[in-house]
Design an enzyme around this catalytic site. Structure first.
Site, PDB file in Angstrom:
ATOM      1  N   HIS A 198      -7.691   7.531   1.646  1.00 42.98           N
ATOM      2  CA  HIS A 198      -7.190   7.636   0.225  1.00 42.98           C
ATOM      3  C   HIS A 198      -6.648   6.253  -0.033  1.00 42.98           C
ATOM      4  O   HIS A 198      -5.948   5.787   0.805  1.00 42.98           O
ATOM      5  CB  HIS A 198      -6.057   8.874   0.721  1.00 42.98           C
ATOM      6  CG  HIS A 198      -5.761   9.287  -1.187  1.00 42.98           C
ATOM      7  ND1 HIS A 198      -6.247   9.356  -1.579  1.00 42.98           N
ATOM      8  CD2 HIS A 198      -4.204   9.150  -1.052  1.00 42.98           C
ATOM      9  CE1 HIS A 198      -5.369   9.583  -2.479  1.00 42.98           C
ATOM     10  NE2 HIS A 198      -4.124   9.834  -2.629  1.00 42.98           N
ATOM     11  N   SER A 244      -2.440   7.828  -6.090  1.00 47.33           N
ATOM     12  CA  SER A 244      -2.807   9.056  -6.183  1.00 47.33           C
ATOM     13  C   SER A 244      -2.409   9.750  -7.711  1.00 47.33           C
ATOM     14  O   SER A 244      -2.739   9.294  -8.856  1.00 47.33           O
ATOM     15  CB  SER A 244      -2.636   9.738  -4.927  1.00 47.33           C
ATOM     16  OG  SER A 244      -3.311  10.938  -4.770  1.00 47.33           O
ATOM     17  N   ASP A 279     -13.118   8.775  -0.701  1.00 49.90           N
ATOM     18  CA  ASP A 279     -11.590   9.260  -0.754  1.00 49.90           C
ATOM     19  C   ASP A 279     -11.373  10.813  -0.450  1.00 49.90           C
ATOM     20  O   ASP A 279     -11.824  11.461  -0.921  1.00 49.90           O
ATOM     21  CB  ASP A 279     -10.944   8.792  -1.596  1.00 49.90           C
ATOM     22  CG  ASP A 279      -9.730   9.369  -1.582  1.00 49.90           C
ATOM     23  OD1 ASP A 279      -8.843  10.193  -1.442  1.00 49.90           O
ATOM     24  OD2 ASP A 279      -9.159   7.778  -2.249  1.00 49.90           O
TER      25      ASP A 279
END
Length: 524
Positions: A494, A241, A466
């Site tokens: 995610h 991320s 996502d």
């Protein structure tokens, strides 16, 4: 995970798994003959007891002038449970290496088998303490990587136990999170603005000059000091991320020091704050619709007989909570702010959709307890206190990296654009454009181009649905990185690694362990 910048609060890019963070992704490809691992990194270590202090040897990369004492330091590792912990000393301001210093908190889960080297990791945020990864190493990584690498986590400066920034007391933070993220009258807008002003005033008072020195670029500089202290000529790195932005920044600052790099759940570093907010709004809309489609396809969906009916049910529920917060069985009621975070948190992982089922079913029956639990999980709140400063650090870091914002009076002019991207969440994200209004901090670091020019192959993983880092952003990062290699996971949630997709996992393992670089555009 990448948290999202909404209203006064921010939602991050980090993998939320209701209490634990996770994440990553990859796919298989043919070996193109290019050893991306750097030197003899893939030569197994001796059969001696694995320990982080055995980290790889070899010629050291050039040391930036004036930083010799930092690059030559030895980490004093001490046992902490099954792992080892230590600290790293770095300058507060890299422009003044002889000035004030801070300590970076470290933790390592030693390799369990034939050790290759030390892999540095970051779970996202910005704001998440990276030591959470080695603490839960078996949750984050399959045995193929656990056996071969020391998993080294660090709390980025300003987070966790690395000189954390501070802005609000726990009761004040409760009010901040509970605030209405989508004010719809003059009084609510005034309260919204007041919460933002109180946040930044608290940050300035409690954090001082530290708040000027927690930028992504400075964290990347800390990573290179850590690389040298670990004895790694080429840094193996796994970033999830927001950790992908950090990794791409590192690769652009220190391309010659890049070893095997995986950037999972990638963000597009070229997006402006406005573009990034629109992208994330669209991502969460896509994820919510996927959740509702799964509910409808399962038959007898409690939210309605179609996706659109389910969206109306949820929208009406949020309106009702806005007007009349729900009891939870404790002192705090479920406000619409908590309900928003309780709704989006399970969307980070399909495995957590069942929690959302429970939370919404209870809320429809007048009980807000599970949605409040989910909101607390997002904010790292346990037993009445916040276990880390992630909700504060994310705003400080994001606004240091890009302080752009708009005043509250201009927000309505963006409604149409945001509602087109997300009919459900659009206006919430539009109000998030005010998040950096009033920040007292400013970075001393010059802007850099994030292109990783000169680095070895960097694997970029994107998941098609996502919510926090939409797939299009991974495509963009892979294109912008000179040596980017795109790996696609077709799925929900995610990030992509260790999420049940054998194609992704096998590709990542082959890359890290054998140096096999996947074909660009591999799909799993």
């Amino acid at each position: 995970m990448k948290k999202l910048i909404v209203a006064v609060v921010v939602i991050w890019a980090l993998v939320v798994a209701v209490g634990v963070t996770v994440g990553v992704v990859l796919v298989t490809g043919d070996d193109d003959g290019d050893d991306s691992t750097g030197g003899d990194r893939t030569t197994p270590a001796s059969s001696a007891e694995p320990s982080v202090t055995d980290s790889g040897s070899g010629p050291t990369a050039p040391v930036p002038a004036g930083l010799e004492s930092f690059y030559s330091q030895q980490i004093a590792w001490e046992g902490c449970g099954d792992n080892e912990c230590g600290t790293l000393e770095v300058p507060l301001d890299y422009a003044e290496p002889d000035g004030e210093t801070i300590e970076i908190n470290l933790e390592v889960a030693p390799a369990t088998g034939d050790r290759i080297g030390a892999m540095v990791v970051n779970p996202g945020g910005p704001g998440a303490p990276g030591t959470s990864v080695p603490e839960n190493a078996d949750f984050y990584f399959a045995s193929e990587l656990r056996e071969r690498f020391d998993i080294v986590g660090f709390d980025p400066r300003g987070t966790g136990d690395s000189s954390p920034v501070d802005c609000l007391s726990d009761p004040e933070l409760d009010d901040y999170v509970a605030g209405d993220p989508d004010p719809d009258n003059r009084a609510e807008v005034a309260e919204f603005v007041d919460l933002g002003e109180e946040f930044w005033e608290g940050c300035e008072e409690k954090s001082g000059d530290l708040g000027n020195h927690v930028s992504t670029i400075e964290v990347a500089r800390d990573m290179d000091v850590l690389r040298a202290a670990l004895g790694e000529q080429k840094l193996p790195y796994f970033g999830f991320s927001y950790g992908t932005r950090l990794g791409a920044t590192y690769a652009s600052l220190f391309p010659d020091n890049v070893g095997p790099f995986v950037l999972d759940g990638a963000v597009d570093p070229s997006l402006s704050s406005l573009e990034g907010s629109l992208s994330q709004a669209k991502g969460f809309e896509t994820a919510l619709r996927a959740y509702l489609e799964d509910c409808v396809d399962g038959g007898d969906c409690f939210l309605g007989d179609s996706v659109d009916e389910g969206l109306r049910t949820i929208s009406d529920l949020l309106d009702e909570i806005d007007a009349d917060p729900l009891p939870t069985g404790e002192e705090r009621d479920l406000t619409v702010g908590n309900a928003f975070f309780g709704l989006v948190t399970p969307l980070y992982s399909k495995d957590n959709w069942s929690y959302l089922d429970i939370g919404l079913q209870e809320a429809l029956e007048g009980d807000g307890s599970t949605l409040l639990f989910l909101s607390d999980a997002y904010g790292s709140r346990e037993n009445g206190t916040y276990t880390d400063n992630s909700l504060e650090a994310i705003s400080v870091v994001n606004c240091l990296d890009d302080p752009w914002s708009i005043p509250a009076k201009k927000v309505p002019s963006y409604f149409d654009e945001f509602e087109k991207a997300s009919p459900t969440f659009g206006t919430v994200f539009a109000w998030g454009l005010t998040a950096c209004q009033g920040t007292p901090f400013g970075t001393t670091e010059p802007e850099i181009e994030v292109d990783g020019a000169g680095a070895g192959p960097i694997v970029v993983i994107g998941t098609t649905r996502d919510p926090a880092t939409p797939y299009e952003e991974a495509v963009a990062m892979a294109e912008q990185l000179e040596s980017g290699v795109l790996l696609t996971r077709d799925g929900d949630g995610h990030t992509g690694y260790n999420k049940g997709n054998a194609c992704i996992d096998d590709t990542v393992h082959a890359y890290f362990v054998d140096g096999t670089v996947p074909d660009d555009g591999t799909e799993c």
